[in-house]
Scaffold this motif. Structure first.
Motif, mmCIF file in Angstrom:
data_model
loop_
_atom_site.group_PDB
_atom_site.id
_atom_site.type_symbol
_atom_site.label_atom_id
_atom_site.label_comp_id
_atom_site.label_asym_id
_atom_site.label_seq_id
_atom_site.Cartn_x
_atom_site.Cartn_y
_atom_site.Cartn_z
ATOM 1 N N TRP A 131 33.292 23.923 64.497
ATOM 2 C CA TRP A 131 34.132 22.965 65.225
ATOM 3 C C TRP A 131 34.683 23.610 66.502
ATOM 4 O O TRP A 131 34.646 23.024 67.579
ATOM 5 C CB TRP A 131 35.271 22.503 64.323
ATOM 6 N N TYR A 132 35.181 24.827 66.378
ATOM 7 C CA TYR A 132 35.738 25.534 67.527
ATOM 8 C C TYR A 132 34.657 25.773 68.582
ATOM 9 O O TYR A 132 34.870 25.515 69.773
ATOM 10 C CB TYR A 132 36.361 26.870 67.104
ATOM 11 N N ASP A 133 33.504 26.289 68.169
ATOM 12 C CA ASP A 133 32.430 26.608 69.121
ATOM 13 C C ASP A 133 31.967 25.375 69.896
ATOM 14 O O ASP A 133 31.811 25.421 71.116
ATOM 15 C CB ASP A 133 31.228 27.231 68.401
ATOM 16 N N VAL A 134 31.749 24.269 69.192
ATOM 17 C CA VAL A 134 31.285 23.040 69.844
ATOM 18 C C VAL A 134 32.326 22.545 70.843
ATOM 19 O O VAL A 134 32.001 22.199 71.977
ATOM 20 C CB VAL A 134 30.941 21.953 68.798
ATOM 21 N N ASN A 135 33.579 22.519 70.442
ATOM 22 C CA ASN A 135 34.630 22.046 71.340
ATOM 23 C C ASN A 135 34.889 23.015 72.490
ATOM 24 O O ASN A 135 35.218 22.582 73.597
ATOM 25 C CB ASN A 135 35.906 21.746 70.567
ATOM 26 N N GLN A 136 34.731 24.307 72.262
ATOM 27 C CA GLN A 136 34.895 25.292 73.331
ATOM 28 C C GLN A 136 33.875 25.045 74.435
ATOM 29 O O GLN A 136 34.216 24.994 75.611
ATOM 30 C CB GLN A 136 34.749 26.724 72.779
ATOM 31 N N VAL A 137 32.620 24.868 74.064
ATOM 32 C CA VAL A 137 31.564 24.674 75.061
ATOM 33 C C VAL A 137 31.601 23.264 75.652
ATOM 34 O O VAL A 137 31.572 23.090 76.869
ATOM 35 C CB VAL A 137 30.167 24.958 74.446
ATOM 36 N N SER A 158 30.712 29.739 75.073
ATOM 37 C CA SER A 158 31.435 29.716 73.801
ATOM 38 C C SER A 158 32.492 30.820 73.773
ATOM 39 O O SER A 158 33.354 30.820 72.902
ATOM 40 C CB SER A 158 30.479 29.865 72.617
ATOM 41 N N GLN A 159 32.450 31.722 74.734
ATOM 42 C CA GLN A 159 33.422 32.804 74.837
ATOM 43 C C GLN A 159 34.524 32.397 75.811
ATOM 44 O O GLN A 159 34.237 32.085 76.974
ATOM 45 C CB GLN A 159 32.757 34.103 75.298
ATOM 46 N N PRO A 160 35.778 32.380 75.376
ATOM 47 C CA PRO A 160 36.880 31.884 76.211
ATOM 48 C C PRO A 160 37.009 32.569 77.573
ATOM 49 O O PRO A 160 37.391 31.929 78.543
ATOM 50 C CB PRO A 160 38.121 32.133 75.359
ATOM 51 N N ASP A 161 36.695 33.846 77.678
ATOM 52 C CA ASP A 161 36.844 34.558 78.957
ATOM 53 C C ASP A 161 35.662 34.367 79.897
ATOM 54 O O ASP A 161 35.707 34.811 81.043
ATOM 55 C CB ASP A 161 37.033 36.058 78.703
ATOM 56 N N VAL A 211 34.410 31.712 81.439
ATOM 57 C CA VAL A 211 34.581 30.815 82.582
ATOM 58 C C VAL A 211 35.174 31.550 83.772
ATOM 59 O O VAL A 211 34.668 31.461 84.890
ATOM 60 C CB VAL A 211 35.430 29.585 82.209
ATOM 61 N N GLY A 212 36.252 32.281 83.555
ATOM 62 C CA GLY A 212 36.883 33.017 84.653
ATOM 63 C C GLY A 212 35.932 33.984 85.306
ATOM 64 O O GLY A 212 35.860 34.071 86.539
ATOM 65 N N LYS A 213 35.166 34.710 84.494
ATOM 66 C CA LYS A 213 34.194 35.662 85.038
ATOM 67 C C LYS A 213 33.093 34.943 85.801
ATOM 68 O O LYS A 213 32.677 35.387 86.868
ATOM 69 C CB LYS A 213 33.603 36.512 83.921
ATOM 70 N N LEU A 214 32.622 33.822 85.279
ATOM 71 C CA LEU A 214 31.565 33.067 85.937
ATOM 72 C C LEU A 214 32.023 32.578 87.311
ATOM 73 O O LEU A 214 31.296 32.701 88.298
ATOM 74 C CB LEU A 214 31.128 31.887 85.068
ATOM 75 N N VAL A 215 33.219 32.027 87.388
ATOM 76 C CA VAL A 215 33.738 31.538 88.665
ATOM 77 C C VAL A 215 33.898 32.696 89.648
ATOM 78 O O VAL A 215 33.479 32.601 90.804
ATOM 79 C CB VAL A 215 35.076 30.783 88.469
ATOM 80 N N THR A 216 34.467 33.801 89.192
ATOM 81 C CA THR A 216 34.634 34.983 90.046
ATOM 82 C C THR A 216 33.289 35.492 90.543
ATOM 83 O O THR A 216 33.120 35.776 91.738
ATOM 84 C CB THR A 216 35.367 36.107 89.275
ATOM 85 N N ASP A 217 32.310 35.584 89.641
ATOM 86 C CA ASP A 217 30.976 36.063 90.019
ATOM 87 C C ASP A 217 30.317 35.121 91.029
ATOM 88 O O ASP A 217 29.720 35.567 92.008
ATOM 89 C CB ASP A 217 30.073 36.215 88.793
#
Length: 105
Positions: A68-74, A26-29, A31-37
């Motif tokens: 609405w934002y949280d559901v669509n973000q995830v 739900s946190q926009p940043d 994904v990038g950290k997850l891929v890097t990790d």
């Protein structure tokens, strides 16, 4: 989420390596950290299973913009970001699989 220790034991019993990573999609940043990790731990990603999802059950007239934002973000944006970023890595390697899970309510 299933018990990581049970999953880890099953993977290792077949001779595989287990690396548990956790992210709040739900946190926009995140994904990038997850891929890097993931790439830093394993060096490559062979399979991506997009299986995260949330739901907020509320009457439509009371449904908040935040929900609405949280559901669509995830459920949508993080799926797109993960597929795009890990897909780039897979294209560079010339192989990989991405699975998109769907839900029926």
């Amino acid at each position: 989420m299933s018990d990581r220790s049970e999953t880890q034991q099953k993977i290792e019993s077949f001779g595989g390596a287990f690396h548990g990573l956790k992210a709040d999609l739900s946190q926009p940043d995140a994904v990038g950290k997850l891929v890097t990790d993931a790439l830093s731990v394993s060096g490559q990603i062979d399979i991506l299973v997009n299986n995260a999802g949330i739901i907020r059950r509320t009457e439509a007239e009371q449904y908040s913009d935040e929900d609405w934002y949280d559901v669509n973000q995830v459920n949508q944006h993080a799926v797109f970001q993960l597929s795009r970023e890990i897909g780039k890595h897979m294209l560079e390697r010339g192989k990989g699989k991405i699975s998109l899970m769907t839900w029926t309510l």
